[in-house]
Write a protein that holds these residues in place. Sequence first.
Motif, mmCIF file in Angstrom:
data_model
loop_
_atom_site.group_PDB
_atom_site.id
_atom_site.type_symbol
_atom_site.label_atom_id
_atom_site.label_comp_id
_atom_site.label_asym_id
_atom_site.label_seq_id
_atom_site.Cartn_x
_atom_site.Cartn_y
_atom_site.Cartn_z
ATOM 1 N N THR A 132 5.354 5.644 6.572
ATOM 2 C CA THR A 132 5.098 6.718 5.985
ATOM 3 C C THR A 132 5.867 7.123 4.522
ATOM 4 O O THR A 132 5.642 8.070 3.805
ATOM 5 N N LEU A 133 6.837 6.203 4.584
ATOM 6 C CA LEU A 133 7.529 6.273 3.033
ATOM 7 C C LEU A 133 6.765 6.051 1.958
ATOM 8 O O LEU A 133 7.130 6.276 0.712
ATOM 9 N N LEU A 134 5.594 5.185 2.273
ATOM 10 C CA LEU A 134 4.753 4.700 1.071
ATOM 11 C C LEU A 134 3.457 5.399 1.393
ATOM 12 O O LEU A 134 3.087 5.459 2.445
ATOM 13 N N GLY A 135 2.571 5.534 0.289
ATOM 14 C CA GLY A 135 1.116 5.820 0.674
ATOM 15 C C GLY A 135 0.350 4.755 1.115
ATOM 16 O O GLY A 135 0.926 3.314 1.062
ATOM 17 N N ALA A 136 -0.750 4.793 1.490
ATOM 18 C CA ALA A 136 -1.619 3.896 2.071
ATOM 19 C C ALA A 136 -1.701 2.522 1.006
ATOM 20 O O ALA A 136 -1.607 1.303 1.645
ATOM 21 N N ASP A 137 -2.185 2.816 -0.010
ATOM 22 C CA ASP A 137 -2.280 1.957 -1.162
ATOM 23 C C ASP A 137 -1.037 0.967 -1.509
ATOM 24 O O ASP A 137 -0.987 -0.090 -1.537
ATOM 25 N N GLU A 138 -0.136 1.954 -1.465
ATOM 26 C CA GLU A 138 1.178 1.083 -1.790
ATOM 27 C C GLU A 138 1.783 0.348 -0.729
ATOM 28 O O GLU A 138 2.269 -0.981 -1.084
ATOM 29 N N PHE A 139 1.631 0.775 0.468
ATOM 30 C CA PHE A 139 1.989 -0.103 1.550
ATOM 31 C C PHE A 139 1.072 -1.374 1.588
ATOM 32 O O PHE A 139 1.503 -2.594 1.995
ATOM 33 N N LEU A 140 -0.092 -1.146 1.329
ATOM 34 C CA LEU A 140 -1.014 -2.362 1.393
ATOM 35 C C LEU A 140 -0.654 -3.314 0.197
ATOM 36 O O LEU A 140 -0.626 -4.522 0.434
ATOM 37 N N ALA A 141 -0.504 -2.779 -0.754
ATOM 38 C CA ALA A 141 -0.007 -3.869 -1.986
ATOM 39 C C ALA A 141 1.300 -4.702 -1.665
ATOM 40 O O ALA A 141 1.376 -5.706 -1.937
ATOM 41 N N VAL A 142 2.373 -3.938 -0.949
ATOM 42 C CA VAL A 142 3.691 -4.660 -0.738
ATOM 43 C C VAL A 142 3.386 -5.775 0.406
ATOM 44 O O VAL A 142 3.614 -6.979 0.421
ATOM 45 N N ALA A 143 2.679 -5.350 1.467
ATOM 46 C CA ALA A 143 2.217 -6.248 2.425
ATOM 47 C C ALA A 143 1.283 -7.491 2.030
ATOM 48 O O ALA A 143 1.633 -8.645 2.504
ATOM 49 N N MET A 144 0.471 -7.183 1.183
ATOM 50 C CA MET A 144 -0.229 -8.523 0.519
ATOM 51 C C MET A 144 0.821 -9.111 -0.260
ATOM 52 O O MET A 144 0.406 -10.462 -0.153
ATOM 53 N N THR A 145 1.648 -8.772 -0.845
ATOM 54 C CA THR A 145 2.563 -9.484 -1.542
ATOM 55 C C THR A 145 3.371 -10.484 -0.445
ATOM 56 O O THR A 145 3.559 -11.690 -0.908
#
Length: 191
Positions: free
Chosen positions: A34-47
Amino acid sequence: MSSPYPTPPPCSTRPGNPAPPARATVTVPRLSRTLLGADEFLAVAMTVVRDNENIGWSLAERITVEALAFVATCAENEGVGLAPSPVVDEGWHALILHTELYADLQERLGSLVHHYPQAPEDGGYEEDVIATTLAAMRQAGFEPDKELWRRPMDNLITVKAETWHSPMCGPIKPMPSPQCLSDPKKTPRQG
């Protein structure tokens, strides 16, 4: 219409009745996701996925969650010798690559958690440092994903990050040492 009988007091206050049992305190773990928004989390996990060909989506999400918990713990424990496992470090690297997102996160956490690169080295694993890190994460309300913190000889996950950071090269300002690449007078060891 009112009742001709008086309303009895609550059961727990009747003479001779025992007090109700105390309620158990349930500790709800903090959710680092929850420290990141859904799109932010998605971007980091994709990296994480993009940078590690053998990492699937589910594992990349777990690594990202753990990296967020680690960074939040470091922000709350400034000056404590904490260090990530190579698997968690990979998530931290992915997070840092999203510079604006990382800067916003650091602002929300109230502390800038720096990353000081460290040259790969054999024997960098320090069990007491990892135990301190995991205890600090639990104290901060996170439940560490034990599979992502396995000792080098027990690790089943291969990631691009190869190094067990020492606290001197982790999230605290490093002391001059040959292991830390941020020391301008030293060069990384070859090997």
